[in-house]
Scaffold this motif. Structure first.
Motif, PDB file in Angstrom:
ATOM      1  N   GLU A   1       1.009  -1.460  -0.167  1.00  0.00           N
ATOM      2  CA  GLU A   1      -0.167  -0.083  -0.118  1.00  0.00           C
ATOM      3  C   GLU A   1       0.569   1.100   0.259  1.00  0.00           C
ATOM      4  OE1 GLU A   1      -3.803   0.110   2.834  1.00  0.00           O
ATOM      5  OE2 GLU A   1      -4.141  -1.383   1.911  1.00  0.00           O
ATOM      6  N   PRO A   2       0.335   2.879  -0.968  1.00  0.00           N
ATOM      7  CA  PRO A   2       1.021   3.455  -1.063  1.00  0.00           C
ATOM      8  C   PRO A   2       1.718   4.312   0.713  1.00  0.00           C
ATOM      9  CG  PRO A   2      -0.216   3.786  -2.459  1.00  0.00           C
ATOM     10  CD  PRO A   2      -1.023   2.263  -1.520  1.00  0.00           C
ATOM     11  N   ASP A   3       1.033   3.841   1.746  1.00  0.00           N
ATOM     12  CA  ASP A   3       1.012   4.390   3.167  1.00  0.00           C
ATOM     13  C   ASP A   3       2.410   3.320   3.486  1.00  0.00           C
ATOM     14  OD1 ASP A   3      -0.359   6.204   2.625  1.00  0.00           O
ATOM     15  OD2 ASP A   3      -1.641   5.921   3.936  1.00  0.00           O
ATOM     16  N   ASP A   4       2.680   2.506   3.274  1.00  0.00           N
ATOM     17  CA  ASP A   4       3.946   1.424   3.551  1.00  0.00           C
ATOM     18  C   ASP A   4       4.920   1.234   3.271  1.00  0.00           C
ATOM     19  OD1 ASP A   4       2.024   1.095   6.069  1.00  0.00           O
ATOM     20  OD2 ASP A   4       0.785  -0.996   4.979  1.00  0.00           O
ATOM     21  N   VAL A   5       5.215   2.127   2.127  1.00  0.00           N
ATOM     22  CA  VAL A   5       6.531   2.105   0.993  1.00  0.00           C
ATOM     23  C   VAL A   5       7.159   2.613   1.669  1.00  0.00           C
ATOM     24  CG1 VAL A   5       7.191   2.780  -1.588  1.00  0.00           C
ATOM     25  CG2 VAL A   5       5.193   1.517  -1.074  1.00  0.00           C
ATOM     26  N   PRO A   6       8.591   2.040   2.001  1.00  0.00           N
ATOM     27  CA  PRO A   6       9.740   2.967   2.611  1.00  0.00           C
ATOM     28  C   PRO A   6       9.955   4.140   2.046  1.00  0.00           C
ATOM     29  CG  PRO A   6      10.265   0.525   1.952  1.00  0.00           C
ATOM     30  CD  PRO A   6       8.697   0.637   1.265  1.00  0.00           C
ATOM     31  N   ALA A   7      10.881   4.956   2.399  1.00  0.00           N
ATOM     32  CA  ALA A   7      12.004   5.574   1.196  1.00  0.00           C
ATOM     33  C   ALA A   7      13.242   4.697   0.846  1.00  0.00           C
ATOM     34  CB  ALA A   7      12.160   7.007   2.432  1.00  0.00           C
ATOM     35  N   ASP A   8      13.678   5.870  -0.156  1.00  0.00           N
ATOM     36  CA  ASP A   8      14.822   4.979  -0.645  1.00  0.00           C
ATOM     37  C   ASP A   8      15.754   4.745   0.185  1.00  0.00           C
ATOM     38  OD1 ASP A   8      16.198   3.110  -3.533  1.00  0.00           O
ATOM     39  OD2 ASP A   8      16.529   4.948  -3.876  1.00  0.00           O
ATOM     40  N   GLY A   9      16.047   3.525   0.531  1.00  0.00           N
ATOM     41  CA  GLY A   9      17.694   2.926   1.276  1.00  0.00           C
ATOM     42  C   GLY A   9      17.127   2.609   2.567  1.00  0.00           C
TER      43      GLY A   9
END
Length: 573
Positions: free
Chosen positions: A467-475
């Motif tokens: 889900e979009p809200d669960d996508v971590p930032a790069d790294g």
């Protein structure tokens, strides 16, 4: 949810959990805490999806305390609640007050008297819930009588008779007797003739406006002093269909100078030319008004206690005139205020809901957006949960508000332990999964409290949906529940292992997910409209009426499959 709000939720949840644990002498359940928490703090409701995650660890903390620790902590947080608990005598405590004068009757007999002009909305559930509960408490008689003597203004819906009985069954009650007032017209006629002979009724041909003016001035109708023989002959002609609508009515002779004009010589029978939709009643044209029909039927069926809205106080007063003529004892009467239900955008009105269905704005009476009992049932909410919430409203004569969160909390207690867990990803973003040692599938438990039920098999293949809200930032890292820890690298998630210390000690967030290729398309029907997502493959194996908890989303009832995929109905968080 920001940290300030999270702390307020945690604090309120601790108080509610302590109170619940001490009140019931058991460990607090999340569902039982959620009801009062959401009901007393409406500002929490927009965050309903996140609240259980805050409440659960608080409930676990309280579960680990003994009674002394619980009492000491509640005394710190809310001493007034501890005093309230100490003052209660739980054995004598009922949400509903005792019925008056039950010792004077051989049997408590109560009735629900619906007008079958459509299936029931949620507010209608209050009457059978309370009457059914009283009938069980007193081992009494529960009558369902369809007051269907208005073929025009509140025209009966032929499908509603069975639909209402199905709703009562869903709520968990079985009537001892079912009657239709439209089957009892000859009985009503018989008592009208007897009332005429007793000098209690007369036929009136005054135009409505003319009589209204006479009544307002406390002046008698010119037809008021007809002899009984003439009145009876005219009434029989009325029954025989010799008068048209508005040409003649039968009035109950009361006190023309009564201080309440509404009680002055009210109408008992009128002519309705529109045929009744039931074939058995289609030939009748002289129809009793509700106050006459209901009053007669209450006596003849032995009703001892009546519950009705506070706005219907005049009904009892009108009926008492009739009872006095017949020398009957009037039943005990309890009044209550109206019940309003939150959460729905659609007005809780049978006519409004019917119009929206006719216009195509709603799919039917069981559309999740409709505030109806059929809708509640299709969403997977049990009748027992609704009954408990209705009974808890008590018998106040003031209008009361039913928070659906209370219904949801009751239902959560009933279904949480038996509902499998599954993943549903809405508006999923796809990421490749990399790493030489990455597992081929995830295996989260079917239920976190029941290891014996086993695990689910969720293939990963070469990618997952988040889900979009669960996508971590790069790294940054993320823990896919039942699978392991991954670090984002652009459009890929790289497997870093399955050491749970990443969650416990390093606060890596735990999220739900599905495989990018092997999943089930789901249309989730909700109060706010349809939501589309992808569920783990095992969701395809369920049958209609099966209830699962989509983790971090909420409980949902499996409904079936249509041309677009699997259909589920959202129950609640």
């Amino acid at each position: 949810m920001d940290e300030d709000l999270r702390e307020r939720v945690r604090s309120a949840a601790e108080t509610a959990a302590l109170y619940n644990a001490l009140k019931h002498g058991s460990d607090p359940e999340v569902g039982a805490v959620m009801g009062p928490l959401m009901g007393e703090n409406p500002e929490f409701r927009p965050h309903g999806d996140e609240i259980p995650g805050v409440v659960a660890p608080v409930a676990n903390e309280v579960a680990g305390m003994d009674e002394t620790e619980r009492r000491e902590r509640l005394a710190e947080l809310a001493p007034e609640l501890l005093e309230e608990l100490d003052a209660e005598d739980e054995e004598d405590e009922h949400p509903l007050p005792d019925l008056p004068n039950v010792e004077e009757y051989d049997e408590v007999r109560m009735r629900a008297a619906p007008n079958p002009n459509g299936p029931w909305h949620i507010g209608h559930a209050r009457m059978p819930s309370v009457i059914g509960t009283y009938a069980e408490r007193y081992d009494g008689h529960f009558l369902v009588r369809f007051d269907d003597t208005d073929p025009e203004t509140k025209r009966p819906d032929l499908d509603a008779y069975d639909a209402i009985l199905e709703d009562i069954d869903f709520l968990g009650f079985e009537p001892d007797e079912v009657l239709r007032a439209s089957d009892r017209l000859e009985t009503h006629y018989e008592h009208a003739r007897e009332l005429i002979d007793l000098g209690g009724a007369y036929t009136c041909s005054c135009p409505a406006e003319e009589f209204r003016s006479l009544k307002a001035d406390a002046e008698p109708c010119p037809h008021r002093d007809k002899d009984a023989e003439t009145v009876r002959a005219e009434f029989d002609a009325m029954v025989a269909g010799e008068y048209g609508e508005g040409e003649l009515v039968l009035r109950v002779r009361t006190d023309i100078e009564h201080k309440n004009p509404a009680l002055r010589d009210f109408v008992a029978f009128r002519v309705v030319e529109t045929p009744h939709p039931r074939p058995e009643a289609a030939d009748y044209r002289a129809w009793p008004m509700l106050d006459f029909q209901s009053g007669i039927d209450d006596h003849l069926t032995g009703v001892t206690h009546i519950i009705r809205g506070i706005d219907l106080q005049d009904s009892a007063k009108r009926q008492r005139f009739v009872y006095d003529y017949f020398r009957w004892e009037y039943p005990e009467v309890l009044h209550w205020g109206h019940v309003q239900v939150d959460e729905y955008d659609v007005k809780m009105s049978t006519s409004t809901i019917k119009a929206l269905i006719d216009e195509g704005e709603l799919d039917g009476w069981d559309d999740p957006r409709a505030p109806t009992i059929q809708s509640v049932r299709r969403r997977g909410i049990r009748g027992e949960a609704l009954v408990e919430a209705m009974v808890d409203l008590g018998m106040s004569t003031s209008d009361v508000d039913l928070a659906m969160s209370a219904v949801y909390a009751n239902n959560r207690d009933l279904v949480d332990d038996v509902s499998d867990r599954r993943f549903l990803v809405r508006d999923g973003e796809e990421f490749a999964v990399t790493g030489a040692d990455r597992p081929a599938a995830g295996h989260p438990p079917l239920h976190p409290d029941h290891d014996e039920r086993g695990t689910r098999d969720i293939p990963v293949d070469d990618g997952v949906l988040l889900e979009p809200d669960d996508v971590p930032a790069d790294g940054e890292r993320v823990w896919l529940k039942g699978y392991g820890c991954l670090r984002r690298d652009g459009d890929a998630l790289d497997w870093t292992g399955d050491d749970i210390d990443a969650v416990r000690e390093e606060d890596v967030p735990v999220v739900h997910w599905v495989g990018a290729d092997d999943n089930v398309r789901v249309r989730l029907r909700t109060i706010d409209g349809d939501v589309y997502g992808r569920a783990e493959p095992g969701y395809a194996d369920y049958e209609p009426d099966d209830l699962v908890q989509f983790e971090r989303v909420g409980f949902a009832r499996y409904d079936g499959v249509d041309e677009a995929g699997t259909v589920a109905y959202y129950a609640h968080p």
